[in-house]
Design an enzyme around this catalytic site. Structure first.
Site, PDB file in Angstrom:
ATOM      1  N   SER A   1      31.117  33.786  36.460  1.00 30.83           N
ATOM      2  CA  SER A   1      32.070  34.607  35.708  1.00 30.83           C
ATOM      3  C   SER A   1      31.754  34.456  34.224  1.00 30.83           C
ATOM      4  O   SER A   1      31.992  33.392  33.639  1.00 30.83           O
ATOM      5  CB  SER A   1      33.507  34.168  35.985  1.00 30.83           C
ATOM      6  OG  SER A   1      33.854  34.403  37.330  1.00 30.83           O
TER       7      SER A   1
ATOM      8  N   LYS B   1      35.951  41.311  37.459  1.00 32.27           N
ATOM      9  CA  LYS B   1      36.325  39.917  37.690  1.00 32.27           C
ATOM     10  C   LYS B   1      37.376  39.468  36.684  1.00 32.27           C
ATOM     11  O   LYS B   1      38.326  38.750  37.032  1.00 32.27           O
ATOM     12  CB  LYS B   1      35.095  39.010  37.609  1.00 32.27           C
ATOM     13  CG  LYS B   1      35.408  37.513  37.782  1.00 32.27           C
ATOM     14  CD  LYS B   1      36.087  37.218  39.122  1.00 32.27           C
ATOM     15  CE  LYS B   1      36.582  35.781  39.222  1.00 32.27           C
ATOM     16  NZ  LYS B   1      35.503  34.804  39.356  1.00 32.27           N
TER      17      LYS B   1
ATOM     18  N   LYS C   1      39.142  29.956  30.275  1.00 31.61           N
ATOM     19  CA  LYS C   1      37.915  30.595  29.802  1.00 31.61           C
ATOM     20  C   LYS C   1      37.907  32.078  30.139  1.00 31.61           C
ATOM     21  O   LYS C   1      37.563  32.926  29.301  1.00 31.61           O
ATOM     22  CB  LYS C   1      36.700  29.892  30.413  1.00 31.61           C
ATOM     23  CG  LYS C   1      35.337  30.448  30.026  1.00 31.61           C
ATOM     24  CD  LYS C   1      34.756  31.368  31.086  1.00 31.61           C
ATOM     25  CE  LYS C   1      34.452  30.663  32.388  1.00 31.61           C
ATOM     26  NZ  LYS C   1      33.796  31.568  33.364  1.00 31.61           N
TER      27      LYS C   1
END
Length: 302
Positions: free
Chosen positions: A102, A176, A244
């Site tokens: 990711s 995502k 994150k």
């Protein structure tokens, strides 16, 4: 392409941590030859019993590989492994890199453009489903890039889960991030509900049982709701990685001039939780942070 021809393609898997290891095992179990590499060599060595070949460097792992999976912590790590540690230089012309990490969409597009100059195909194909989905082969795979390349990899990706071609390079990472928005906000909603029902005298466990199958049903309620009831917060998905992803969402929102107030609020809560030492706690452990600010800590956490 026949099943035999598909399985004759050599696969390299870079990054065999919480997600990468079960994904590599799925590929090995499906009959593919897989060479693995990890910064911590012990995590790669653990796959020897499953039939994996362990490489001492990322560059050696990808040498001669037809398909290379990456499952690394963030865009900086992917850039380092591919372009600083020599993996990209070792890739043969026509190889396909499938980045299941990711990372930020602009970085994914940059990687794709750089690899294309070397005659290497690239897909950004982040996954959702956590370690449970990785182990069971039920991951949701969001693939950005050339649709024909995605189609050609159907048999390779099948052992891992369900793949959907969502658009051009970078589109997988955008999807995502959107997925991570939903996950984070839903975790926050379930955690707040847990605090509310307990404050009102109800059982968290019975509350979860009662609403299963109703409009509030979700994979988050099923899995992370149980973690909250059982107070089992070992990752899983570390909260620092959830933060994150939320930071990346914020960067994209700024780029596109979007106001995303719910995402902003949950991002602040995860930021505070990580700053307070919760970075390596599963993201369902946001409950602990919300209990703390509500002075609703359990005896075990006082």
């Amino acid at each position: 392409m026949t099943d035999t021809a598909t399985k004759s393609r050599n696969i390299a898997f870079l990054g065999t941590g919480l997600m990468g290891a079960p994904m590599a095992r799925r590929l090995l179990g499906a009959g593919f030859e897989v060479t693995v590499w990890n910064r911590d060599i012990t995590k790669a060595d653990a796959l020897k019993v499953d039939g994996a070949v362990v490489a001492e460097s990322a560059a050696k792992a990808v040498d001669g590989a037809d398909i290379v999976f990456t499952m690394l912590s963030d865009g900086k790590a992917v850039t380092d492994v591919l372009f600083s540690q020599g993996a990209a230089e070792a890739l043969k012309t026509g190889a396909i890199v499938i980045d299941t990490s990711s990372i930020a969409p602009p970085i994914a597009r940059e990687h794709s453009e750089t690899l294309a100059k070397r005659g290497v195909h690239h897909l950004d194909a982040p996954v959702s489903g956590g370690t449970v989905g990785a182990t069971a082969g039920t991951l949701a795979i969001m693939a950005g890039g050339d649709g024909k390349i995605v189609e050609s990899l159907a048999d390779v990706l099948a052992p891992l889960g369900r793949v959907t071609h969502v658009g051009p390079s970078g589109a997988g990472q955008i999807c995502k991030l959107a997925n991570q928005q939903i996950v984070a906000i839903t975790i926050g909603a379930v955690a707040e509900a847990m605090i509310l029902v307990e404050a009102g005298g109800a059982s968290r466990e019975k509350f979860r049982d009662a609403i299963r199958g109703g409009f509030a049903e979700s994979r988050i309620l099923e899995l992370h709701g149980k973690r909250m009831v059982d107070r089992a917060f070992q990752p899983g998905g570390p909260s620092r990685l959830q933060l994150k992803d939320l930071d990346a969402v914020a960067a994209m929102a700024e780029l596109f001039d979007l106001a995303l107030p719910l995402t902003g609020m949950i991002r602040n809560e995860f930021r505070d939780f990580v700053a307070d030492g919760g970075g390596d706690v599963d993201h369902s452990g946001l409950l602990l942070h919300l209990e703390k600010i509500n002075n609703r800590q359990t005896e075990e956490n006082r």
